[in-house]
Scaffold this motif. Structure first.
Motif, short mmCIF file in Angstrom:
data_model
loop_
_atom_site.label_atom_id
_atom_site.label_comp_id
_atom_site.label_asym_id
_atom_site.label_seq_id
_atom_site.Cartn_x
_atom_site.Cartn_y
_atom_site.Cartn_z
N SER A 1 5.37 7.34 3.48
CA SER A 1 3.88 7.48 3.09
C SER A 1 2.90 7.47 4.27
O SER A 1 3.29 6.92 5.47
CB SER A 1 3.70 6.38 1.99
N VAL A 2 1.93 8.07 3.96
CA VAL A 2 0.69 7.72 4.72
C VAL A 2 -0.36 7.01 3.79
O VAL A 2 -0.37 7.22 2.63
CB VAL A 2 -0.14 9.05 5.16
N PHE A 3 -0.90 5.93 4.28
CA PHE A 3 -1.93 5.29 3.37
C PHE A 3 -3.20 5.00 4.05
O PHE A 3 -3.28 4.83 5.41
CB PHE A 3 -1.39 4.15 3.09
N ALA A 4 -4.35 4.44 3.27
CA ALA A 4 -5.25 3.77 3.68
C ALA A 4 -5.42 2.70 2.66
O ALA A 4 -5.41 2.68 1.51
CB ALA A 4 -6.66 4.69 3.56
N ARG A 5 -5.91 1.41 3.42
CA ARG A 5 -6.08 0.15 2.70
C ARG A 5 -7.11 -0.65 3.43
O ARG A 5 -7.39 -0.25 4.95
CB ARG A 5 -4.84 -0.47 2.72
N ALA B 1 9.76 0.38 7.91
CA ALA B 1 9.59 0.87 9.32
C ALA B 1 8.11 1.61 9.46
O ALA B 1 8.08 2.88 9.18
CB ALA B 1 10.51 1.74 9.84
N MET B 2 7.32 0.68 9.83
CA MET B 2 6.03 1.20 9.42
C MET B 2 4.65 0.75 10.68
O MET B 2 5.22 -0.20 11.01
CB MET B 2 5.05 1.10 8.14
N GLY B 3 3.78 1.80 10.89
CA GLY B 3 2.78 1.12 11.60
C GLY B 3 1.43 1.42 11.15
O GLY B 3 1.34 2.23 10.11
N VAL C 1 -2.46 5.95 -1.21
CA VAL C 1 -1.26 6.28 -0.79
C VAL C 1 -0.77 7.64 -1.07
O VAL C 1 -0.83 8.07 -2.40
CB VAL C 1 -0.21 5.04 -1.38
N ILE C 2 -0.49 8.37 -0.09
CA ILE C 2 0.30 9.68 -0.25
C ILE C 2 1.90 9.51 -0.06
O ILE C 2 1.97 9.12 1.14
CB ILE C 2 -0.55 10.89 0.19
N LEU D 1 -5.43 2.52 8.59
CA LEU D 1 -4.70 3.71 8.32
C LEU D 1 -3.17 3.61 8.92
O LEU D 1 -3.14 2.94 10.07
CB LEU D 1 -5.34 4.97 8.88
N GLY D 2 -2.28 3.97 8.04
CA GLY D 2 -1.03 3.61 8.60
C GLY D 2 0.24 4.65 8.07
O GLY D 2 -0.31 5.45 6.95
N GLY D 3 1.39 4.42 8.10
CA GLY D 3 2.39 5.35 7.80
C GLY D 3 3.65 5.06 8.03
O GLY D 3 3.85 3.95 8.90
#
Length: 461
Positions: free
Chosen positions: A197-201, A138-140, A212-213, A152-154
């Motif tokens: 998580s929060v992430f940058a890709r 369940a992410m955006g 990813v954190i 950027l997402g999480g």
């Protein structure tokens, strides 16, 4: 490790912004899909609802079911509901999934995955928390740049730093099943490899990256009671964040970037060659019990290097090659080991007094541990007219897994050979797989081998 990841975040934002400025006159790329590789001449339309007139904003649904029919030669001492069982036959749902996703604005993407795993006759025992379907993802995410340079997402997501197969697209696998060892903390401090998580890709030039954190789940939330022992296990105290990073270099075409999932086989529809490295770390993730009765905490540090190729060989004949080779170095603390049995058709423990507990019951073998692993896949997509025009294609494959774990005195060698009958690409696929695995004696040496014969029907729309 924190400094490394925050530096990667910062560099990604800077490079993404610079790239966006230099590409300011370009149009944003057309929305991608995560449905199977398509033949435009014959493929049905996706289940897709356009949210604007030109279809750049949309919402889409996919459905997948993987049904297993399996005969397993049981590890010694195996029981089924308490009764000895030298072999088993079972029918199960390895994966049943619904995906709902969409580009809901020019830059915002929404993704859900709902379903269940490993549902067979033995799955409804008391205490199993995975009988009911649940949200896997369940992410955006929000695309900062005009292209894919920075997103950027999480949320609850499989976005991962360790390797390609730590975030596999299960609808497009080459082998019958994903190499679960690459989902190194699966169902221990995550939910089937998904974490909050929060992430940058993004993709910058020929590079594909992700940072990813994650906020891992405490080990006791999986239903177990954490107890420290002389061999490392996941700790029942001291909660810390998990840091992950992944970087790939693409020599040929860039891979799709709609979701964090990574394709198993493109069936010759893309020409992909890349090398990559990944890392995952967490402070004080595991513990041991010392001789004086105290507990000692241990950091977790996992890393990998890998290479992947998927390329057409003869476009007229429709032949293609898929291959993968990866090296994994796992440090979970002193003598950590974990036995995994995928959709175990039997009771988890062995009652044979001469068999090590690391073998487990049913179809289990030591899959994760402190040590190193080499894993490879090789597949060949055969001539599209071999079975007659319009009757699908055959794709034989082989995989090997070799692990050297500190606790064991012999390596764990597991071999799979199989074949996919691609009736309609990955959309309608029949697979057959034979797996050969070891079991261990009380000296943690290989004492013999057993096999599993698995047929799978995959339906994916």
């Amino acid at each position: 490790m924190k400094k490394l990841l925050f530096s990667l975040f910062g560099a990604a934002i800077s490079m993404g912004t610079l790239q966006a400025q230099t590409d300011s006159t370009q149009q944003a790329p057309a929305p991608e899909t995560i449905t199977p590789v398509k033949n435009a001449a014959t493929e049905d339309k996706p289940i897709k609802f356009n949210l604007n007139e030109n279809g750049t904003h949309y919402f889409q649904a996919t459905f997948l079911n993987q049904i297993w029919f399996r005969y397993n030669e049981s590890n010694p001492g195996t029981t089924v509901v308490g009764e000895p069982a030298a072999h088993t036959f079972d029918i199960g749902l390895r994966r049943t999934r619904i995906q709902l996703f969409g580009q809901i604005s020019d830059r915002a993407f929404l993704y859900f995955q709902f379903g269940q795993n490993n549902f067979n006759f033995n799955s409804q025992i008391a205490g199993n928390r995975k009988i009911a379907a649940f949200f896997h993802d369940a992410m955006g995410e929000y695309r900062i740049t005009k292209g894919n340079q920075l997103k950027l997402g999480g949320g609850l997501t499989i976005a991962n730093g360790l390797s390609r197969f730590s975030q596999p697209s299960i609808g497009t696998l080459l082998a019958l099943d994903a190499p679960v060892f690459a989902q190194a903390t699966v169902d221990q401090t995550d939910e089937f490899s998904r974490k909050l998580s929060v992430f940058a890709r993004g993709q910058i030039g020929k590079f594909d990256y992700r940072a990813v954190i994650s906020d891992p789940f405490p080990i006791n939330t999986n239903g177990s009671t954490p107890v420290a022992s002389t061999n490392a296990t996941f700790s029942g105290r001291d909660h810390h964040k998990q840091y992950q990073g992944y970087l790939a270099y693409n020599f040929w075409e860039m891979e799709g970037h709609n979701t964090p999932y990574m394709t198993g086989s493109y069936l010759g529809k893309k020409k992909v060659l890349n090398v990559a490295a990944g890392i995952m770390s967490q402070k004080n993730a595991l513990w041991t019990k010392e001789a004086n009765g105290s507990t000692k905490l241990h950091n977790m540090l996992l890393w990998s290097t890998e290479a992947f190729i998927d390329t057409p060989l003869n476009t007229e004949a429709g032949t293609a090659l898929t291959a993968y080779l990866g090296y994994y170095n796992y440090d979970f603390g002193p003598n950590y080991i974990r036995t995994v049995a995928q959709m175990n058709p039997a009771d988890a423990a062995s009652i044979d007094p001469n068999v090590s507990s690391v073998s487990g019951g049913g179809n289990g073998f030591p899959m994760m541990g402190t040590g190193n692993i080499i894993y490879g896949q090789l597949g060949y997509l055969m001539n599209k007219n071999l079975l007659g025009q319009g009757h699908g294609q055959l794709q034989p494959y082989a995989t090997f897994y070799r692990a050297n774990f500190n606790l064991l005195n012999d390596p764990v060698n597991v071999y799979d050979i199989g074949i996919n009958y691609l009736i309609s690409s990955h959309k309608v696929k029949l697979s057959f797989d034979y797996q050969n695995r070891p079991y261990f004696n009380l000296n943690n040496q290989v004492n013999g081998r057993r096999g599993s014969y698995i047929g799978q029907l995959q339906l994916f729309i």
